[in-house]
Motif scaffolding. Structure first.
Motif, mmCIF file in Angstrom:
data_model
loop_
_atom_site.group_PDB
_atom_site.id
_atom_site.type_symbol
_atom_site.label_atom_id
_atom_site.label_comp_id
_atom_site.label_asym_id
_atom_site.label_seq_id
_atom_site.Cartn_x
_atom_site.Cartn_y
_atom_site.Cartn_z
ATOM 1 N N PRO A 214 47.099 34.160 35.476
ATOM 2 C CA PRO A 214 46.494 35.401 35.974
ATOM 3 C C PRO A 214 47.568 36.462 36.236
ATOM 4 O O PRO A 214 48.677 36.133 36.624
ATOM 5 N N ASP B 78 43.280 36.771 33.247
ATOM 6 C CA ASP B 78 43.818 35.470 33.657
ATOM 7 C C ASP B 78 43.896 34.508 32.482
ATOM 8 O O ASP B 78 43.755 33.312 32.626
ATOM 9 N N SER C 162 53.379 31.348 44.277
ATOM 10 C CA SER C 162 51.928 31.453 44.155
ATOM 11 C C SER C 162 51.419 32.457 45.177
ATOM 12 O O SER C 162 52.157 32.904 46.050
ATOM 13 N N GLY C 163 50.179 32.799 45.092
ATOM 14 C CA GLY C 163 49.631 33.786 46.023
ATOM 15 C C GLY C 163 48.220 34.177 45.624
ATOM 16 O O GLY C 163 47.578 33.507 44.823
ATOM 17 N N HIS C 164 47.760 35.265 46.225
ATOM 18 C CA HIS C 164 46.434 35.797 45.904
ATOM 19 C C HIS C 164 46.512 37.305 45.759
ATOM 20 O O HIS C 164 47.228 37.963 46.510
ATOM 21 N N TYR D 208 43.858 40.841 44.755
ATOM 22 C CA TYR D 208 42.505 41.337 44.457
ATOM 23 C C TYR D 208 42.481 42.137 43.177
ATOM 24 O O TYR D 208 43.381 42.914 42.889
ATOM 25 N N VAL E 98 36.711 39.848 43.476
ATOM 26 C CA VAL E 98 37.388 38.658 42.986
ATOM 27 C C VAL E 98 38.851 38.691 43.396
ATOM 28 O O VAL E 98 39.570 39.645 43.119
ATOM 29 N N ALA E 99 39.260 37.631 44.107
ATOM 30 C CA ALA E 99 40.678 37.438 44.386
ATOM 31 C C ALA E 99 41.160 36.396 43.392
ATOM 32 O O ALA E 99 40.544 35.347 43.236
ATOM 33 N N ILE E 100 42.246 36.720 42.697
ATOM 34 C CA ILE E 100 42.751 35.755 41.728
ATOM 35 C C ILE E 100 43.854 34.915 42.359
ATOM 36 O O ILE E 100 44.580 35.372 43.241
ATOM 37 N N ARG E 101 43.922 33.673 41.916
ATOM 38 C CA ARG E 101 44.934 32.754 42.401
ATOM 39 C C ARG E 101 46.163 32.899 41.514
ATOM 40 O O ARG E 101 46.148 32.487 40.363
#
Ligand SMILES: [Zn+2]
Lengths: 554, 422
Positions: free
Chosen positions: B8, B17, B384-386, B388, B394-397
């Motif tokens: 992503p 993503d 890693s993180g999040h 928007y 939608v929050a992407i990983r």
């Protein structure tokens, strides 16, 4: 470390203890039997004080996208209720839709130790968990919304068998890290996207040819067959529509005895009698609940004042936007998954409809016999902010106070309610059932909402007070996992609760078709949709507690 | 060398993503599904790894102590940029709360136009998957969409299959205001977008007339800003006949005075179309460099979007007063922290002679060396993180792709916060 709470009057319905003086011992976060010859390291003399498990709110909108839109929509409502930071507390804002930190603090300061977000859109579940990850003090969990998502509706149209539906439901609840399943206006959120402005229980979604009744039955069956302890959590059709009492009664009949929880049932208990064509259906609803032991309800009591309604029910919220106060509102269609609607509301005691809504909620509370199947909610923030619970408890426990309040509402509404003729006053034990033992039982929580051996030491201690509002708004102590976190109604330590989930088994082959669906129609990969455990735990504060499904050992 | 699929991106705003990425040590190559925005952002090499104080290389610990010292001394600190992931933003908020700082997201001057409209009257919006599967009429107002998002059309309008449209190539695209800079909006069957061109500054008038036409109000002129009323009337009619019309705009591109009123006009028009009996939705474009992320986290932690302050120990929101550029101009700032984890070219605005701390993506080049510079890892590459996506739902990983040893925003800001207390 051994802690002793000495001399409290214990209300622990889960263990059939009703107002008995009893010492409580705590070790390693849990309640233990009296040790044979160990002196407590710490003793609290709570002689004569009322002791209950920490309270559990099984339906409160505390985390997730629509709640955050509600926050952003109402800066003026935050400005009136700023909360300063202290050495142990973060700054924030309160009122109708408080910031996450303030949500945790205020719940704990009322003796709550767990709260469940009832409307987690699978595609927005990550946000719900991140927001709840910033709610201190409380355990939390979410009910995952299904029933207007296109994948499910396509399965229904294609007449997929129940096993396939079950697999999809189980896959979703795991992917979204949920503890239950909710359906909101079954199929109606989808119908709104196809420009259907209303959807009755037996009306077909024009695209899918599926009715809300079909959806209810299919999802309720899935929950039962998967062994998920929390019954299907149902926000029914026709919310807020005069005459919807019939829809609700038909929905109860339509699920054929399957376990179902009707949420904020107050909003679904309206008749069409009287000069204003709006009347109470509470007696009929209560009668049906009393008869159908498969059913449980939470009330969604309204209280007078400013709030903001935040709902997944985009169809009904759109229909109600004309009464937004202040006049601003948001509706969203969301990701072929669900939707949402935010409409600020000001409930007024001199407004006939609002006044009767208030009375209808109380009638339902007082007419449903079994306290194990009814729960204390305002559907925060939809009926009122959760901070109004102590006032609500007083209304339930104190008939003369209730009648005093009744005397002040719109006179026509007063004529249309039987409230004055109802003598029932809730007992302390019944309040403990509604807000603790019953709530833990119906959400399938193990070791919470009870004060027996091996239960987690989530404990609230109150000073007995005839004024129940005063009593319940300011506990002397709250213990979370055995630690004192609130003293004299004030946070003394910030702690972080766990996230409760269930993990029903499913046939992995369901992922084959899902992957194709995601690749073709969705905007993210199936693998990226699924929420991994570390997303909840990696900040070092969060943790996950898996509860068993029926017949499963963990 | 390892290959990572389904990666992503936090850079493009649309939450792509499906990138395939090759990692060789710390160097990265986008091998599939890249674009003009994502590929360079992923492939940018790591430059500096050492923090600097007064231009000299120091340990992370020394840099953190110095940063804390600057903030501690300040009467009014400001934190700008706010371009990071969710955990970075959480740490930023904690630091701001402790320090009594102003928090101002770098894209807020654009986003403000949306917030002001939304907080005054609300809106009806939609998200990417609904567009991909339902939209039959797409109206772009005042924005060159393909420059904003090179892959938007290909992914969300000219997708081959959709659940509810038999033939996606029959979707109709209309531009009002700016004309498209390329051909991305031309359908696979070569149907070109209809363009009603006007200057940005004329959009308030044009949108007001379009809304009037949607509401069947009489309009007594023949043209507005060079656009014929008959042409606008056709668009109004199309909106009221479409099955699922979508009106999109980029608040950042509406760069004229009181553009929030144009946003409001457009959002109210969408409501009017719904009131006329068909469905229609708005779709605000944004989501770059963590702006939605900043507003979301600030929103749930304080109740307000990301232009607010903690100066009086409580959160206070004001979309005008806490603009750091005007605070600089008024001499209201005595410490400045710039946080930019995504874009090394996004340098801090010049605040004058103010002690400055920069916590930013490795490789940032300064005209004037800040007092403290701490290079950090990029969310979605180094840790890693999040993040928007533009539609705010939608929050992407974000994935960690390599071991660079660079600290995350959250690690650095939390350490500074800790150093404030000790
Ligand atoms: Zn609810």
């Amino acid at each position: 470390m051994l802690t002793k709470l000495t001399g409290g009057i214990v209300y622990d319905p889960a263990n059939k203890i009703n107002g008995k003086q009893k010492d409580i011992y705590i070790k390693d976060g849990k309640i233990v039997n009296k040790p044979r010859n160990a002196d407590p390291d710490k003793e609290y003399n709570i002689k004569g004080k009322v002791v209950m498990a920490g309270a559990i709110d099984l339906h409160t909108h505390i985390g997730g996208g629509k709640g955050n839109i509600a926050r952003m929509l109402m800066p003026e409502n935050h400005r009136i209720d700023p909360v300063a930071h202290t050495d142990i507390k973060r700054a924030g804002t309160g009122h109708a839709m408080p910031s996450t930190f303030v949500t945790g603090y205020r719940y704990a300061e009322m003796g709550y130790t767990a709260a469940f977000e009832p409307a987690v859109l699978p595609v927005n579940a990550r946000q719900a968990h991140m927001e709840m990850g910033d709610v201190p003090m409380l355990d939390k969990g979410g009910y995952v919304m299904l029933g207007s998502d296109d994948y499910f509706l396509r399965m229904m149209t294609a007449k997929k068998d129940q096993q396939a539906i079950n697999d999809y439901v189980a896959w979703t609840i795991r992917a979204a890290q949920g503890v239950g399943i909710k359906v909101v206006n079954p199929g109606g959120i989808s119908a709104f996207k196809f420009n259907q402005r209303k959807l009755d229980l037996d009306e077909k979604n024009t695209h899918y040819n599926v009715t809300p009744r079909d959806i209810l039955r299919s999802l309720a069956t899935a929950i039962k067959e998967l062994g998920i302890k929390h019954p299907l959590h149902v926000h029914g059709s026709n919310l807020g529509v005069p005459g919807n009492v019939q829809t609700t009664l038909d929905s109860i009949a339509g699920v054929d005895g399957l376990p179902v929880h009707l949420t904020h049932v107050q909003f679904h208990s309206y008749g069409t009698e009287g000069d204003f064509k709006f009347s109470s259906g509470a007696a009929k609803i209560a009668e049906s609940i009393n008869k159908n032991k498969n059913m449980s309800v939470d009330v969604g009591q309204i209280m007078f004042g400013q709030t903001v309604t935040a709902s997944g029910d985009s169809q009904r919220q759109y229909a109600n936007h004309g009464i937004a106060s202040p006049n601003k509102w948001v509706c969203m269609d969301i990701e072929c998954d669900a939707g949402c609607g935010l409409v600020p509301f000001k409930y007024k005691d001199q407004n006939f409809v609002n006044a009767l809504q208030w009375a209808i909620g109380l009638e339902i509370f007082l007419l449903v016999d079994d306290p194990w199947r009814i729960f204390l909610t305002t559907d925060h923030p939809n009926g009122a902010p959760f901070t109004s619970y102590p006032h609500l408890i007083r209304l339930l426990m104190d008939k003369s106070f209730r009648n005093d309040m009744l005397a002040t509402i719109h006179p026509e509404a007063k004529k249309m309610t039987t409230l004055a003729s109802i003598d029932r006053e809730y007992t302390m034990q019944e309040i403990a059932i509604l807000t603790r033992a019953g709530a833990a039982k119906i959400t399938g929580l193990v070791g919470r909402g009870a004060l027996g051996k091996n239960d987690w030491a989530d404990i609230t201690v109150y000073t007995e007070n005839e004024n129940r509002e005063k009593m319940f708004e300011k506990p002397d102590y709250v213990f979370k996992n055995g630690e004192m976190v609130v003293k004299d109604g004030e946070i003394v330590k910030t702690v972080w609760g766990t996230t409760h989930v269930v993990r029903p088994e499913y046939d992995k082959s369901v992922e084959k078709d899902l992957k194709k669906y995601f690749d073709k129609y969705m905007t993210m990969k199936m693998g990226n949709f699924t929420i991994s455990d570390d997303e909840i735990t990696e900040d070092g504060r969060g943790s996950i507690t898996v509860h068993p499904t029926v017949g499963e050992k963990i | 060398m390892t290959t990572i699929t389904e990666v992503p991106s936090p850079f493009c705003g649309i939450g792509s993503d499906d990138l395939t990425i090759q990692v060789d040590g710390v160097s990265i190559k986008v091998t599939e599904n890249g674009c003009a925005i994502n590929t360079p952002a992923f492939e940018e090499a790591i430059a500096d790894i050492d923090p600097r104080v007064d231009g000299k290389m120091v340990s992370l610990d020394v840099a953190i102590k110095r940063a804390a010292k600057i903030l501690k001394k300040a009467n009014q600190s400001v934190i700008g940029g706010c371009a990071t992931d969710v955990n970075g933003m959480r740490a930023l908020m904690a630091l701001a709360d402790r320090n009594g700082a102003v928090v101002d997201n770098m894209n807020f001057t654009g986003a403000k136009r949306n917030f002001l409209a939304m907080q005054d009257s609300g809106w009806m919006n939609t998200t990417l998957a609904e567009i991909k599967n339902r939209c039959d009429l797409f109206v772009v107002v005042g924005c060159d969409l393909e420059a904003f998002s090179p892959q938007f059309y290909q992914r969300y309008l000219w997708n081959k299959e959709s659940m509810f449209l038999k033939d996606t190539s029959k979707r109709e695209v209309i531009y009002i205001g700016k004309a498209p800079s390329g051909k991305a909006s031309t359908s696979p069957k070569k149907a070109k977008a209809k363009v009603l061109e006007c200057a940005d500054a004329d959009l308030p008038e044009v949108m007001a007339v379009l809304r009037a036409l949607v509401k069947d109000h009489p309009v007594s002129v023949d043209e507005v800003a060079g656009i014929k009323i008959t042409d606008l009337k056709k668009i109004a009619d199309k909106l009221k006949k479409a099955t699922y019309g979508v009106v999109t705009w980029a608040a950042g591109a509406l760069d004229f005075s009181q553009a929030e009123l144009t946003v409001q006009m457009l959002c109210e028009m969408v409501k009017d179309v719904n009131a006329s009996g068909v469905r229609c939705s708005g779709f605000p474009l944004g989501g770059k460099e963590g702006d939605q992320t900043a507003n979301q986290v600030c929103g749930w932690q304080t109740g307000y979007p990301a232009r607010m302050r903690f100066s009086s120990d409580i959160p206070e929101y004001d979309p005008f007063l806490y603009d750091i550029n005007s605070m600089f101009a008024n001499g209201e700032v005595d410490a400045f922290l710039w946080v930019q984890a995504f874009n090394s070219r996004s340098v801090p605005p010049h605040g004058g002679k103010i002690p400055t701390i920069v916590v930013a993506r490795s490789g940032m080049v300064f005209e004037e060396e800040p007092d403290v510079f701490i290079p950090i890892g990029t969310p979605g590459i180094d840790h890693s993180g999040h993040a928007y996506r533009l539609d705010n739902v939608v929050a992407i990983r974000l994935k960690k792709l390599r071991d660079s040893g660079l600290p995350s925003t959250a690690e650095v800001l939390t350490a500074i916060e800790q150093a404030l207390v000790s």
